[in-house]
Scaffold this motif. Sequence first.
Motif, PDB file in Angstrom:
ATOM      1  N   GLU A 102       0.818  -1.204   0.000  1.00 38.65           N
ATOM      2  CA  GLU A 102       0.000   0.000   0.000  1.00 38.65           C
ATOM      3  C   GLU A 102       0.858   1.262   0.000  1.00 38.65           C
ATOM      4  O   GLU A 102       0.344   2.352  -0.191  1.00 38.65           O
ATOM      5  CB  GLU A 102      -0.928  -0.002   1.230  1.00 38.65           C
ATOM      6  N   LEU A 103       2.137   1.108   0.253  1.00 34.50           N
ATOM      7  CA  LEU A 103       3.042   2.264   0.275  1.00 34.50           C
ATOM      8  C   LEU A 103       3.484   2.559  -1.158  1.00 34.50           C
ATOM      9  O   LEU A 103       4.026   1.692  -1.841  1.00 34.50           O
ATOM     10  CB  LEU A 103       4.259   1.936   1.139  1.00 34.50           C
ATOM     11  N   PRO A 104       3.253   3.772  -1.656  1.00 38.24           N
ATOM     12  CA  PRO A 104       3.590   4.100  -3.049  1.00 38.24           C
ATOM     13  C   PRO A 104       5.053   3.830  -3.371  1.00 38.24           C
ATOM     14  O   PRO A 104       5.941   4.006  -2.526  1.00 38.24           O
ATOM     15  CB  PRO A 104       3.284   5.605  -3.133  1.00 38.24           C
ATOM     16  N   VAL A 105       5.307   3.399  -4.595  1.00 41.50           N
ATOM     17  CA  VAL A 105       6.657   3.049  -5.025  1.00 41.50           C
ATOM     18  C   VAL A 105       7.599   4.245  -4.919  1.00 41.50           C
ATOM     19  O   VAL A 105       8.762   4.094  -4.538  1.00 41.50           O
ATOM     20  CB  VAL A 105       6.631   2.500  -6.470  1.00 41.50           C
ATOM     21  N   VAL A 106       7.112   5.424  -5.248  1.00 37.97           N
ATOM     22  CA  VAL A 106       7.952   6.623  -5.174  1.00 37.97           C
ATOM     23  C   VAL A 106       8.443   6.853  -3.749  1.00 37.97           C
ATOM     24  O   VAL A 106       9.598   7.218  -3.523  1.00 37.97           O
ATOM     25  CB  VAL A 106       7.175   7.863  -5.679  1.00 37.97           C
ATOM     26  N   VAL A 107       7.556   6.626  -2.780  1.00 41.32           N
ATOM     27  CA  VAL A 107       7.941   6.788  -1.371  1.00 41.32           C
ATOM     28  C   VAL A 107       9.006   5.774  -0.999  1.00 41.32           C
ATOM     29  O   VAL A 107       9.984   6.081  -0.304  1.00 41.32           O
ATOM     30  CB  VAL A 107       6.706   6.637  -0.456  1.00 41.32           C
ATOM     31  N   ARG A 108       8.861   4.540  -1.476  1.00 41.79           N
ATOM     32  CA  ARG A 108       9.851   3.502  -1.182  1.00 41.79           C
ATOM     33  C   ARG A 108      11.191   3.833  -1.835  1.00 41.79           C
ATOM     34  O   ARG A 108      12.254   3.565  -1.274  1.00 41.79           O
ATOM     35  CB  ARG A 108       9.346   2.140  -1.655  1.00 41.79           C
ATOM     36  N   LEU A 109      11.153   4.410  -3.030  1.00 41.90           N
ATOM     37  CA  LEU A 109      12.391   4.825  -3.700  1.00 41.90           C
ATOM     38  C   LEU A 109      13.116   5.891  -2.883  1.00 41.90           C
ATOM     39  O   LEU A 109      14.345   5.864  -2.744  1.00 41.90           O
ATOM     40  CB  LEU A 109      12.080   5.365  -5.101  1.00 41.90           C
ATOM     41  N   ILE A 110      12.361   6.833  -2.345  1.00 40.70           N
ATOM     42  CA  ILE A 110      12.956   7.893  -1.524  1.00 40.70           C
ATOM     43  C   ILE A 110      13.568   7.304  -0.252  1.00 40.70           C
ATOM     44  O   ILE A 110      14.688   7.653   0.131  1.00 40.70           O
ATOM     45  CB  ILE A 110      11.907   8.971  -1.179  1.00 40.70           C
ATOM     46  N   CYS A 111      12.849   6.387   0.388  1.00 38.66           N
ATOM     47  CA  CYS A 111      13.368   5.734   1.596  1.00 38.66           C
ATOM     48  C   CYS A 111      14.656   4.983   1.280  1.00 38.66           C
ATOM     49  O   CYS A 111      15.633   5.046   2.040  1.00 38.66           O
ATOM     50  CB  CYS A 111      12.331   4.768   2.170  1.00 38.66           C
ATOM     51  N   LEU A 158      25.736  10.369  -5.951  1.00 42.65           N
ATOM     52  CA  LEU A 158      24.795  10.466  -7.069  1.00 42.65           C
ATOM     53  C   LEU A 158      24.328   9.088  -7.510  1.00 42.65           C
ATOM     54  O   LEU A 158      23.202   8.918  -7.974  1.00 42.65           O
ATOM     55  CB  LEU A 158      25.458  11.173  -8.261  1.00 42.65           C
ATOM     56  N   LYS A 159      25.220   8.098  -7.353  1.00 43.45           N
ATOM     57  CA  LYS A 159      24.910   6.740  -7.783  1.00 43.45           C
ATOM     58  C   LYS A 159      24.086   5.993  -6.755  1.00 43.45           C
ATOM     59  O   LYS A 159      23.166   5.245  -7.098  1.00 43.45           O
ATOM     60  CB  LYS A 159      26.219   5.991  -8.029  1.00 43.45           C
ATOM     61  N   VAL A 160      24.395   6.201  -5.484  1.00 44.91           N
ATOM     62  CA  VAL A 160      23.865   5.320  -4.460  1.00 44.91           C
ATOM     63  C   VAL A 160      22.376   5.526  -4.211  1.00 44.91           C
ATOM     64  O   VAL A 160      21.668   4.570  -3.875  1.00 44.91           O
ATOM     65  CB  VAL A 160      24.656   5.484  -3.139  1.00 44.91           C
ATOM     66  N   ALA A 161      21.873   6.743  -4.369  1.00 44.35           N
ATOM     67  CA  ALA A 161      20.447   6.982  -4.129  1.00 44.35           C
ATOM     68  C   ALA A 161      19.574   6.177  -5.090  1.00 44.35           C
ATOM     69  O   ALA A 161      18.724   5.401  -4.649  1.00 44.35           O
ATOM     70  CB  ALA A 161      20.142   8.476  -4.215  1.00 44.35           C
ATOM     71  N   PRO A 162      19.770   6.329  -6.409  1.00 44.31           N
ATOM     72  CA  PRO A 162      18.960   5.492  -7.303  1.00 44.31           C
ATOM     73  C   PRO A 162      19.287   4.014  -7.180  1.00 44.31           C
ATOM     74  O   PRO A 162      18.402   3.168  -7.321  1.00 44.31           O
ATOM     75  CB  PRO A 162      19.299   6.021  -8.702  1.00 44.31           C
ATOM     76  N   LEU A 163      20.565   3.685  -6.918  1.00 41.26           N
ATOM     77  CA  LEU A 163      20.965   2.278  -6.821  1.00 41.26           C
ATOM     78  C   LEU A 163      20.205   1.556  -5.720  1.00 41.26           C
ATOM     79  O   LEU A 163      19.543   0.542  -5.963  1.00 41.26           O
ATOM     80  CB  LEU A 163      22.472   2.184  -6.561  1.00 41.26           C
ATOM     81  N   VAL A 164      20.293   2.065  -4.501  1.00 44.44           N
ATOM     82  CA  VAL A 164      19.654   1.397  -3.372  1.00 44.44           C
ATOM     83  C   VAL A 164      18.137   1.483  -3.474  1.00 44.44           C
ATOM     84  O   VAL A 164      17.426   0.519  -3.165  1.00 44.44           O
ATOM     85  CB  VAL A 164      20.151   1.988  -2.033  1.00 44.44           C
ATOM     86  N   GLY A 165      17.636   2.649  -3.926  1.00 42.41           N
ATOM     87  CA  GLY A 165      16.194   2.793  -4.092  1.00 42.41           C
ATOM     88  C   GLY A 165      15.633   1.788  -5.079  1.00 42.41           C
ATOM     89  O   GLY A 165      14.658   1.084  -4.790  1.00 42.41           O
ATOM     90  N   ILE A 166      16.256   1.699  -6.262  1.00 41.82           N
ATOM     91  CA  ILE A 166      15.802   0.752  -7.284  1.00 41.82           C
ATOM     92  C   ILE A 166      15.940  -0.681  -6.785  1.00 41.82           C
ATOM     93  O   ILE A 166      15.081  -1.531  -7.021  1.00 41.82           O
ATOM     94  CB  ILE A 166      16.598   0.939  -8.592  1.00 41.82           C
ATOM     95  N   GLY A 175       0.370  -9.688  -7.187  1.00 48.71           N
ATOM     96  CA  GLY A 175       0.201  -8.696  -8.246  1.00 48.71           C
ATOM     97  C   GLY A 175       1.461  -7.917  -8.498  1.00 48.71           C
ATOM     98  O   GLY A 175       2.355  -7.866  -7.655  1.00 48.71           O
ATOM     99  N   LEU A 176       1.509  -7.279  -9.642  1.00 43.82           N
ATOM    100  CA  LEU A 176       2.677  -6.492 -10.037  1.00 43.82           C
ATOM    101  C   LEU A 176       2.348  -5.016  -9.932  1.00 43.82           C
ATOM    102  O   LEU A 176       1.532  -4.498 -10.689  1.00 43.82           O
ATOM    103  CB  LEU A 176       3.083  -6.837 -11.468  1.00 43.82           C
ATOM    104  N   GLN A 177       2.942  -4.338  -8.958  1.00 46.39           N
ATOM    105  CA  GLN A 177       2.683  -2.911  -8.752  1.00 46.39           C
ATOM    106  C   GLN A 177       3.625  -2.112  -9.639  1.00 46.39           C
ATOM    107  O   GLN A 177       4.836  -2.210  -9.527  1.00 46.39           O
ATOM    108  CB  GLN A 177       2.902  -2.525  -7.284  1.00 46.39           C
ATOM    109  N   LEU A 178       3.076  -1.329 -10.530  1.00 46.34           N
ATOM    110  CA  LEU A 178       3.887  -0.567 -11.473  1.00 46.34           C
ATOM    111  C   LEU A 178       4.521   0.629 -10.791  1.00 46.34           C
ATOM    112  O   LEU A 178       3.959   1.193  -9.842  1.00 46.34           O
ATOM    113  CB  LEU A 178       3.018  -0.113 -12.653  1.00 46.34           C
ATOM    114  N   PRO A 179       5.708   1.054 -11.272  1.00 50.97           N
ATOM    115  CA  PRO A 179       6.470   2.124 -10.611  1.00 50.97           C
ATOM    116  C   PRO A 179       5.744   3.448 -10.507  1.00 50.97           C
ATOM    117  O   PRO A 179       6.044   4.237  -9.644  1.00 50.97           O
ATOM    118  CB  PRO A 179       7.726   2.260 -11.482  1.00 50.97           C
ATOM    119  N   TRP A 180       4.808   3.706 -11.413  1.00 52.89           N
ATOM    120  CA  TRP A 180       4.144   5.025 -11.370  1.00 52.89           C
ATOM    121  C   TRP A 180       2.868   5.010 -10.530  1.00 52.89           C
ATOM    122  O   TRP A 180       2.191   6.006 -10.450  1.00 52.89           O
ATOM    123  CB  TRP A 180       3.813   5.476 -12.799  1.00 52.89           C
ATOM    124  N   ARG A 181       2.545   3.880  -9.935  1.00 52.80           N
ATOM    125  CA  ARG A 181       1.344   3.814  -9.116  1.00 52.80           C
ATOM    126  C   ARG A 181       1.598   4.363  -7.723  1.00 52.80           C
ATOM    127  O   ARG A 181       2.690   4.247  -7.209  1.00 52.80           O
ATOM    128  CB  ARG A 181       0.843   2.370  -9.015  1.00 52.80           C
TER     129      ARG A 181
END
Length: 355
Positions: A254-263, A325-333, A349-355
Motif C-alpha cells: 500500500e506504500l507508493p513506489v515513489v515513497v519507497r524509492l525515496i526511503c 549520485l549513484k547510491v540513491a537510485p541504486l539502493v532505491g531501485i 500482483g505487479l505494482q507498477l512504478p508510477w502507481r
Amino acid sequence: MVLKDSTQEHDKDVHGLSKSKFLEGKEELEREVDNEPAKPIFPGGKQVKHVISGGVAGALSRTCVSPLERVKILLQIQVKDPKFSGVGATLIKIGREEGLKGYFKGNGTNVLRIIPYSAVQFASYEEFKKLLKVSEDLQNQTPIRRLVAGGLAGTTSVIVTYPLDLVRTRLAAQGEGAERRYRNILHAFQTILKDEGGLISGCLYKGLPPTVMGIAPYIGLNFAVYETLKDFVLGHFIVRAREAELKRMDKDRELPVVVRLICGGLAGGISQTVTYPLDVVRRRMQMKGISGDLFAYTSTKHAFTTIVQVEGIKGLYKGMWPNLLKVAPLVGIQFVAYEITKAFLYGQGLQLPWR
C-alpha cells in the motif's frame, strides 16, 4: 387505486429488501476475496523466491547506475598526474574517448557478480531475520536486530562473490590500447592467477578485510535505515476512508513506489557516507599487482595511514560525489525491485512504478 398503490408499495419493499440483501451479499463476497490468501504464481519455496527477487533487483539497479560507478572507480584510484576531475568532465571524457560502451565497461562482470551477490544478500537477510526473531511487523522490529541481520547478510554475500568484484574493478579501471591488459572476464581471471601467485596465494581476495569491515555496517545500515524510514512513513501516511475514518497504511504494497524509492535513496546515502573510506581502501588494495608500487599497501591499517599522510583526509573521500549520485537510485531501485518481484512471485500482483 388504493389496492394498486399498496401492491406497488409491497413490491417496492420486496425489491428494496432484495436489493439490500444483494448488496450485503456482494460486500461479504468481496471481503472474502480480499481476505483470501494470495496464490503464488511461482512454485518454488520462499528461499528460492527470495534468491530470484534479489538477483533481479541487483542486476537492474547496477545496470542503471553503471556510468556513475565507472566514474567513481576512476576517481578513486588516481593519485599521480590525475586524468579525471569532476563527475561531469569525467563522463564527457569517457564518452569522447571510449564511446557509449565506455560507460558500461566492466558492467558485464558487475552484473554477473551482483546477481549472486544480491541474491545471497537478500535471501540470507530473510534467513537471518528468522534466526534473530525479527518480526515481520515493522512496528515490532528493533533497529539493532535489523542492523545485525543486514550486517551478517552483507558479510555472507561479499565472501561468496568477492573474486568477481576484484575482476570487475580491474576491468573498469584499465584504459584502452597499450593500457588494456585484460581482454574479458575469463582472461582477467587467468592472468591474475598466473601472474599474482595462483589460487592458494589469495590473489583473488586482495582487499577482502576492508571490504568485510565496510560491508557489514553498510548493508546493515541499508536494511536498518530503509525499514526504519518505511516504519516512520507508514506511521504517518494515512488516508481518509469515505471522509469518516482515518486508517493507517500498514502493508508494504500500500506504500507508493515513489515513497519507497525515496526511503531507499536516503538509506543508501547515509550508509555509504559512513562507510565510504573503507570502500576507497578496498579499491586501492584490489589494484595491487597491476599498479607497481603505487598501491603497495601491506595491510588495511597501512593503507589508511598512507592515504592520509600522502593525500590528506580528503584522499579517503575521492569519488564521493559520483558515489552519492549513484547510491540513491541504486539502493532505491534495488529495494523496490526486490519487493515488487517478491510480491509478484508470491502472487500479490505487479505494482507498477508510477502507481
